[in-house]
Design an enzyme around this catalytic site. Structure first.
Site, PDB file in Angstrom:
ATOM      1  N   GLY A  60      27.088  64.767  70.879  1.00 39.06           N
ATOM      2  CA  GLY A  60      27.279  64.351  72.283  1.00 39.06           C
ATOM      3  C   GLY A  60      26.763  65.404  73.237  1.00 39.06           C
ATOM      4  O   GLY A  60      27.328  65.631  74.310  1.00 39.06           O
ATOM      5  N   GLY A  61      25.655  66.033  72.864  1.00 38.54           N
ATOM      6  CA  GLY A  61      25.182  67.245  73.537  1.00 38.54           C
ATOM      7  C   GLY A  61      24.477  67.031  74.867  1.00 38.54           C
ATOM      8  O   GLY A  61      24.164  68.004  75.557  1.00 38.54           O
TER       9      GLY A  61
ATOM     10  N   GLY B  78      25.725  65.401  77.481  1.00 42.69           N
ATOM     11  CA  GLY B  78      26.681  65.140  78.547  1.00 42.69           C
ATOM     12  C   GLY B  78      26.822  66.348  79.452  1.00 42.69           C
ATOM     13  O   GLY B  78      25.943  67.216  79.506  1.00 42.69           O
TER      14      GLY B  78
ATOM     15  N   LEU C 118      28.745  69.008  79.286  1.00 44.87           N
ATOM     16  CA  LEU C 118      28.974  70.341  78.712  1.00 44.87           C
ATOM     17  C   LEU C 118      27.927  70.798  77.694  1.00 44.87           C
ATOM     18  O   LEU C 118      27.766  72.002  77.462  1.00 44.87           O
ATOM     19  CB  LEU C 118      30.361  70.394  78.037  1.00 44.87           C
ATOM     20  CG  LEU C 118      31.570  70.023  78.888  1.00 44.87           C
ATOM     21  CD1 LEU C 118      32.860  70.317  78.131  1.00 44.87           C
ATOM     22  CD2 LEU C 118      31.567  70.797  80.210  1.00 44.87           C
TER      23      LEU C 118
ATOM     24  N   ASP D 279      22.520  63.822  70.209  1.00 48.11           N
ATOM     25  CA  ASP D 279      23.149  62.770  71.018  1.00 48.11           C
ATOM     26  C   ASP D 279      22.451  61.466  70.642  1.00 48.11           C
ATOM     27  O   ASP D 279      21.545  61.460  69.784  1.00 48.11           O
ATOM     28  CB  ASP D 279      22.994  63.072  72.534  1.00 48.11           C
ATOM     29  CG  ASP D 279      24.107  62.440  73.371  1.00 48.11           C
ATOM     30  OD1 ASP D 279      24.340  61.235  73.220  1.00 48.11           O
ATOM     31  OD2 ASP D 279      24.747  63.157  74.168  1.00 48.11           O
TER      32      ASP D 279
ATOM     33  N   ASP E  44      24.208  59.556  65.810  1.00 47.32           N
ATOM     34  CA  ASP E  44      25.280  58.647  66.206  1.00 47.32           C
ATOM     35  C   ASP E  44      26.497  59.027  65.365  1.00 47.32           C
ATOM     36  O   ASP E  44      26.449  58.945  64.134  1.00 47.32           O
ATOM     37  CB  ASP E  44      24.847  57.203  65.921  1.00 47.32           C
ATOM     38  CG  ASP E  44      25.907  56.201  66.363  1.00 47.32           C
ATOM     39  OD1 ASP E  44      27.064  56.613  66.616  1.00 47.32           O
ATOM     40  OD2 ASP E  44      25.576  55.008  66.433  1.00 47.32           O
TER      41      ASP E  44
ATOM     42  N   TYR F 163      41.837  57.446  76.252  1.00 48.06           N
ATOM     43  CA  TYR F 163      41.228  58.785  76.120  1.00 48.06           C
ATOM     44  C   TYR F 163      42.287  59.800  75.669  1.00 48.06           C
ATOM     45  O   TYR F 163      42.092  60.534  74.696  1.00 48.06           O
ATOM     46  CB  TYR F 163      40.649  59.165  77.483  1.00 48.06           C
ATOM     47  CG  TYR F 163      40.033  60.548  77.576  1.00 48.06           C
ATOM     48  CD1 TYR F 163      38.959  60.917  76.770  1.00 48.06           C
ATOM     49  CD2 TYR F 163      40.507  61.469  78.515  1.00 48.06           C
ATOM     50  CE1 TYR F 163      38.390  62.177  76.893  1.00 48.06           C
ATOM     51  CE2 TYR F 163      39.935  62.715  78.653  1.00 48.06           C
ATOM     52  CZ  TYR F 163      38.874  63.071  77.834  1.00 48.06           C
ATOM     53  OH  TYR F 163      38.310  64.309  77.955  1.00 48.06           O
TER      54      TYR F 163
ATOM     55  N   LYS G 116      42.737  61.813  72.091  1.00 45.05           N
ATOM     56  CA  LYS G 116      42.696  63.281  72.026  1.00 45.05           C
ATOM     57  C   LYS G 116      43.942  63.840  71.337  1.00 45.05           C
ATOM     58  O   LYS G 116      43.851  64.825  70.609  1.00 45.05           O
ATOM     59  CB  LYS G 116      42.524  63.873  73.424  1.00 45.05           C
ATOM     60  CG  LYS G 116      41.143  63.633  74.023  1.00 45.05           C
ATOM     61  CD  LYS G 116      40.050  64.356  73.231  1.00 45.05           C
ATOM     62  CE  LYS G 116      38.701  64.247  73.939  1.00 45.05           C
ATOM     63  NZ  LYS G 116      37.625  64.963  73.242  1.00 45.05           N
TER      64      LYS G 116
END
Ligand SMILES: NC(=O)c1ccc[n+]([C@@H]2O[C@H](COP(=O)([O-])OP(=O)(O)OC[C@H]3O[C@@H](n4cnc5c(N)ncnc54)[C@H](O)[C@@H]3O)[C@@H](O)[C@H]2O)c1
Length: 336
Positions: A28-29, A31, A33, A54, A72, A161, A165
């Protein structure tokens, strides 16, 4: 010879395998952060040691900055192939649907945030990876103490969410106790950055206000003026992540820590921004995100992280405003 590193005032030895720097995969690089973290880690371990991934098509700049691959997190074989091909040692798992976006598509949030995490845990166990998974202030709920919110307390979040977490925290700690997995987790507050856009969270307003002030736009806030939430500048956030990643295991009395830098309300950040842009026009129109914010911590107690591995933030609200406007002015000048 491995160079000692100063972390939290302590000298520790860096984790190396056979004297080589660790090889790190970020999921997920692309996004808010990921690119900043890749930049920080590449500065420490070399460009080729950090594999950004990503499901998003990358820009030319991303590809030029270092290795980038499609990954993915719902495809276990694809993840296995990357870990094997790139001989990955550490995994930073960023892929997620954030709070506001998650509420708009609960089934997808369950797949990405929960099923995806299962793949990451199994993969990390199978290949003996050190794995970092970020958690959030959203992992708390209306029955948690909100001012301050301690490291260990009631967690009954009311968003998918937050639920996902809490699941990640518990599963990671379970894999640590049961299988010895080197799981590490920080609960971040709202993260504020100038060169990357937030991904649909409840704290996004605290990024938008800087852009609107710079552009001379009217700022409309979707939270009430007195909604207090914990926040952090991105440099502090990424440094805390790295410090947690390299902290000696004997310093970690738990595997999940709160970290933060400041807490403010919209009216407080508006007052600070108006010192730079006195003419900024502000209105408030609370929407569905207000309901989420009303269940989240107001002040985050990160004393455990400060005590155990020496966490200390650099940026408070006034520093944050100064650096955000400096960065945005530089970006504007660069675009001219
Ligand atoms: N940004 C914050 O304020 C904040 C605060 C607390 C915690 N966090 C956590 O930090 C992590 C990174 O946050 P962010 O703000 O960069 O998130 P973001 O929403 O900006 O980025 C998430 C990325 O995940 C990717 N993704 C979605 N589905 C995927 C899939 N199936 N496979 C692979 N990738 C997929 C998206 O393409 C996106 O680039 C998240 O886990 C988030 O929960 C962020």
């Amino acid at each position: 010879m491995v160079a000692p590193l100063a972390v939290g005032g302590q000298h520790i030895r860096q984790y190396h395998q056979n004297g080589d720097p660790p090889r790190i995969l970020i999921t997920g690089g692309l996004g808010q952060l990921g690119t900043g973290l890749a930049h920080l880690l590449r500065g420490k371990y070399g460009k080729e040691s950090v594999i950004l991934s990503d499901i998003v098509k990358p820009s030319k700049e991303i590809v030029q900055a270092g290795p980038y691959v499609f990954a993915d997190i719902l495809d276990f074989k694809c993840l296995q192939e990357i870990v094997v091909t790139y001989r990955i040692d550490w995994l930073v798992h960023f892929s997620a649907l954030l709070s506001a976006i998650g509420e708009q598509n609960v089934p997808l949030a369950i797949r990405v945030n929960i099923e995806g995490l299962h793949n990451i845990m199994e993969l990390s166990k199978q290949y003996n990876l050190r794995v970092f998974v970020p958690s959030t202030i959203g992992a708390f709920g209306p029955t948690s103490p909100r001012n301050p919110t301690p490291n260990l307390t009631i967690q009954r979040p009311q968003t998918i969410y937050g639920v996902s977490k809490v699941h990640a925290e518990l599963l990671g700690e379970y894999y640590h106790h049961r299988f010895g997995l080197d799981f590490r987790c920080l609960r971040f507050p709202g993260v504020i950055s100038s060169d990357t856009q937030p991904g649909g969270g409840t704290t996004d307003y605290a990024v938008q206000i800087f852009h609107d002030a710079m552009a001379g736009n009217h700022f409309e806030c979707y939270l009430r003026p007195n909604t207090r939430l914990p926040m952090m500048y991105i440099e502090d956030c990424l440094r805390s992540l790295w410090e947690m990643l390299v902290a000696p295991p004997e310093k970690l009395r738990t595997r999940t820590y709160n970290v933060t830098a400041m807490s403010f309300t919209p009216e407080e950040v508006v007052a600070e921004v108006k010192k730079h842009f006195p003419e900024l026009k502000v209105t408030y129109r609370p929407d569905s995100r207000q309901k989420i914010a009303d269940t989240w911590p107001e002040v985050f107690d990160d004393s455990e992280a400060r005590k155990d591995w020496g966490w200390a933030h650099d940026y408070d609200l006034s520093d944050l405003c100064n650096i955000m406007f400096d960065n945005l002015k530089n970006q504007q000048a660069g675009n001219r």
